[in-house]
Design a protein around this motif. Sequence first.
Motif, PDB file in Angstrom:
ATOM      1  N   CYS A   1     -16.065  16.533  -0.063  1.00  0.00           N
ATOM      2  CA  CYS A   1     -15.502  16.338  -0.851  1.00  0.00           C
ATOM      3  C   CYS A   1     -14.029  15.648  -1.334  1.00  0.00           C
ATOM      4  O   CYS A   1     -13.624  15.077  -2.475  1.00  0.00           O
ATOM      5  N   GLN A   2     -12.884  16.259  -0.289  1.00  0.00           N
ATOM      6  CA  GLN A   2     -11.797  15.755  -0.080  1.00  0.00           C
ATOM      7  C   GLN A   2     -11.783  13.956  -0.271  1.00  0.00           C
ATOM      8  O   GLN A   2     -10.356  13.266  -0.390  1.00  0.00           O
ATOM      9  N   THR A   3     -12.595  13.598   0.904  1.00  0.00           N
ATOM     10  CA  THR A   3     -12.655  12.480   1.133  1.00  0.00           C
ATOM     11  C   THR A   3     -13.301  11.461  -0.425  1.00  0.00           C
ATOM     12  O   THR A   3     -12.593  10.010  -0.465  1.00  0.00           O
ATOM     13  N   LYS A   4     -13.777  11.947  -0.607  1.00  0.00           N
ATOM     14  CA  LYS A   4     -14.313  11.228  -1.816  1.00  0.00           C
ATOM     15  C   LYS A   4     -13.222  11.471  -3.091  1.00  0.00           C
ATOM     16  O   LYS A   4     -13.285   9.917  -3.962  1.00  0.00           O
ATOM     17  N   THR A   5     -12.490  12.329  -2.942  1.00  0.00           N
ATOM     18  CA  THR A   5     -11.336  12.317  -4.097  1.00  0.00           C
ATOM     19  C   THR A   5     -10.732  11.220  -3.417  1.00  0.00           C
ATOM     20  O   THR A   5     -10.098  10.163  -4.607  1.00  0.00           O
ATOM     21  N   ALA A   6     -10.041  11.293  -2.715  1.00  0.00           N
ATOM     22  CA  ALA A   6      -9.040  10.193  -2.450  1.00  0.00           C
ATOM     23  C   ALA A   6      -9.607   8.819  -2.681  1.00  0.00           C
ATOM     24  O   ALA A   6      -8.934   8.160  -3.035  1.00  0.00           O
ATOM     25  N   ILE A   7     -10.897   8.501  -2.024  1.00  0.00           N
ATOM     26  CA  ILE A   7     -11.653   7.353  -2.407  1.00  0.00           C
ATOM     27  C   ILE A   7     -12.006   6.505  -4.050  1.00  0.00           C
ATOM     28  O   ILE A   7     -10.860   5.168  -4.139  1.00  0.00           O
ATOM     29  N   GLU A   8     -12.053   7.858  -4.606  1.00  0.00           N
ATOM     30  CA  GLU A   8     -11.862   7.168  -6.383  1.00  0.00           C
ATOM     31  C   GLU A   8     -10.477   7.861  -6.777  1.00  0.00           C
ATOM     32  O   GLU A   8     -10.722   6.484  -7.386  1.00  0.00           O
ATOM     33  N   ALA A   9      -9.642   8.396  -6.479  1.00  0.00           N
ATOM     34  CA  ALA A   9      -8.164   7.868  -6.875  1.00  0.00           C
ATOM     35  C   ALA A   9      -7.860   6.434  -6.363  1.00  0.00           C
ATOM     36  O   ALA A   9      -7.403   5.750  -7.362  1.00  0.00           O
ATOM     37  N   CYS A  10      -8.518   5.951  -5.074  1.00  0.00           N
ATOM     38  CA  CYS A  10      -8.098   4.879  -4.691  1.00  0.00           C
ATOM     39  C   CYS A  10      -8.535   3.766  -5.456  1.00  0.00           C
ATOM     40  O   CYS A  10      -8.061   2.233  -6.088  1.00  0.00           O
ATOM     41  N   CYS A  11     -10.189   3.967  -5.837  1.00  0.00           N
ATOM     42  CA  CYS A  11     -10.667   3.046  -7.057  1.00  0.00           C
ATOM     43  C   CYS A  11     -10.096   2.727  -8.347  1.00  0.00           C
ATOM     44  O   CYS A  11     -10.130   1.764  -9.009  1.00  0.00           O
ATOM     45  N   ILE A  12      -9.559   4.062  -8.620  1.00  0.00           N
ATOM     46  CA  ILE A  12      -9.100   3.888  -9.983  1.00  0.00           C
ATOM     47  C   ILE A  12      -7.682   3.233 -10.308  1.00  0.00           C
ATOM     48  O   ILE A  12      -7.527   2.395 -11.159  1.00  0.00           O
ATOM     49  N   LEU A  13      -7.223   3.619  -8.973  1.00  0.00           N
ATOM     50  CA  LEU A  13      -5.234   2.682  -9.246  1.00  0.00           C
ATOM     51  C   LEU A  13      -5.747   1.351  -8.984  1.00  0.00           C
ATOM     52  O   LEU A  13      -5.150   0.617  -9.235  1.00  0.00           O
ATOM     53  N   HIS A  14      -7.119   0.890  -8.233  1.00  0.00           N
ATOM     54  CA  HIS A  14      -7.444  -0.514  -7.811  1.00  0.00           C
ATOM     55  C   HIS A  14      -7.669  -0.817  -9.075  1.00  0.00           C
ATOM     56  O   HIS A  14      -7.751  -1.619  -9.422  1.00  0.00           O
ATOM     57  N   SER A  15      -8.485  -0.491  -9.973  1.00  0.00           N
ATOM     58  CA  SER A  15      -9.098  -0.798 -11.586  1.00  0.00           C
ATOM     59  C   SER A  15      -8.125  -0.646 -12.629  1.00  0.00           C
ATOM     60  O   SER A  15      -7.362  -1.572 -13.299  1.00  0.00           O
ATOM     61  N   MET A  16      -7.191   0.498 -11.828  1.00  0.00           N
ATOM     62  CA  MET A  16      -6.044   0.392 -13.589  1.00  0.00           C
ATOM     63  C   MET A  16      -4.815  -1.242 -12.902  1.00  0.00           C
ATOM     64  O   MET A  16      -4.438  -2.168 -13.739  1.00  0.00           O
ATOM     65  N   PHE A  17      -4.840  -1.211 -11.848  1.00  0.00           N
ATOM     66  CA  PHE A  17      -3.164  -2.240 -11.284  1.00  0.00           C
ATOM     67  C   PHE A  17      -3.477  -3.303 -10.370  1.00  0.00           C
ATOM     68  O   PHE A  17      -2.759  -4.409  -9.926  1.00  0.00           O
ATOM     69  N   LEU A  18      -4.952  -3.216  -9.944  1.00  0.00           N
ATOM     70  CA  LEU A  18      -5.083  -4.577  -8.714  1.00  0.00           C
ATOM     71  C   LEU A  18      -6.900  -5.372  -8.753  1.00  0.00           C
ATOM     72  O   LEU A  18      -7.133  -5.345  -7.700  1.00  0.00           O
ATOM     73  N   GLU A  19      -6.917  -5.907  -9.450  1.00  0.00           N
ATOM     74  CA  GLU A  19      -8.410  -5.978  -9.660  1.00  0.00           C
ATOM     75  C   GLU A  19      -8.304  -7.308  -9.387  1.00  0.00           C
ATOM     76  O   GLU A  19      -7.367  -8.147  -9.369  1.00  0.00           O
ATOM     77  N   THR A  20      -9.416  -7.758  -8.524  1.00  0.00           N
ATOM     78  CA  THR A  20      -9.596  -9.454  -7.963  1.00  0.00           C
ATOM     79  C   THR A  20     -10.471 -10.036  -9.189  1.00  0.00           C
ATOM     80  O   THR A  20     -11.396  -9.913  -9.703  1.00  0.00           O
TER      81      THR A  20
END
Length: 393
Positions: free
Chosen positions: A321-340
Amino acid sequence: MALETCIAFLLADSYDTDDCLILKKNKFRKRRKTRMKQELQLNDNMQRGHGERHIFNTVLHSLSICEFKSHFLLTPTQTEELVRLLAPFKWSAIRQEGWTVWHGVLASLWALSTKESYQSVACRFHVTESLICDQLDEFCTLVTSNLANAIHWPQGEEAETSVDGFFSTVGLPDTLCVVGTGFIPIEKPTDVPDPEVYKDAGQSYFVKIMAFCNHRGRFTYVAAQHPRNWHNSRILLATEVGKALQEDPVALLHGKHIVGDSTFPLSEHFLTPFPDHGTLGQKKVCYNQKVHAALTVVQGSIHNLRSCFQRIECLQKHSICQTKTAIEACCILHSMFLETYNVPVDCMEDDVTQEPFHELPYGHSGSLGGISKRQDIAASLGRSTKKRKYMYK
């Protein structure tokens, strides 16, 4: 903690852990009580917003924009926006040290950007290791709870833009999203009934990320809690996207389709490459090349995610659960600020251990609609009766 503490760790990045410990003992030990009094006085005499802006301005003046981004992943402007979005919510961890939201966000971004130990990160911020860990967990929870809309399925005009983008860049018509996977190492989980299903042949534990992206590499859906050993087709069925494909694909895709590799089942809503046994014709080979080019977008985003947020490779969590939350948080930040953008082909990360879906005991060569649609698209490649729209910005 006092403002000068935050500035000191930023300017002392070149010091190793021993240097930080010496600095802590010799320079900050005698001033700790004074700093706490100054912090209390600052909180009493200044409004919260003015105090946080003062911290931001001081940090900004201490570092160039490039230096700031190298430490915190985001630009100062992006960080300011993130603080603004998260400031209204309750932060319990930062109250332990009298931190502001700025301190919490900066410390969490730093921790996510590096593989250095939690102890080393704590040393840089002159707090305890437990506080850094608690702060990071709370930051990720706040991001996933309150900014989750940054990852959303494309609809309406946004969907049309993604379709036009894929057509302009790789030449595949009616492609809404692409899907890819990646692996994240974890500790042996204690919050699942059978932790051994997360173990690979090398006796290490992993979760698999299954991510869907639009034409610009922005995540549109992410699942990050399934075992690495699960076949991609099985994980797809367990996701909300997979369930929607089974129940009402028209409502999800509106006549468009998803593109994935050969580990997924072929249908008119989910296109995969032609099986290549060395006898494919030119147009089928061309189709497969275009599918490969489209898949580099999502694999590039996963590659970029792991490169930027290095902490997800060493979270040291025993909780899925904690791992999933951390990965999803990074994906959210990626989509907000770090598009490829314009992802290089060598970012592909194929799972060579997975069999193509059609070779599985329960697999099949695809639905009749999928077989027909794939054939029609391959046959249409090379036609010049319709000019491509250039919508890729």
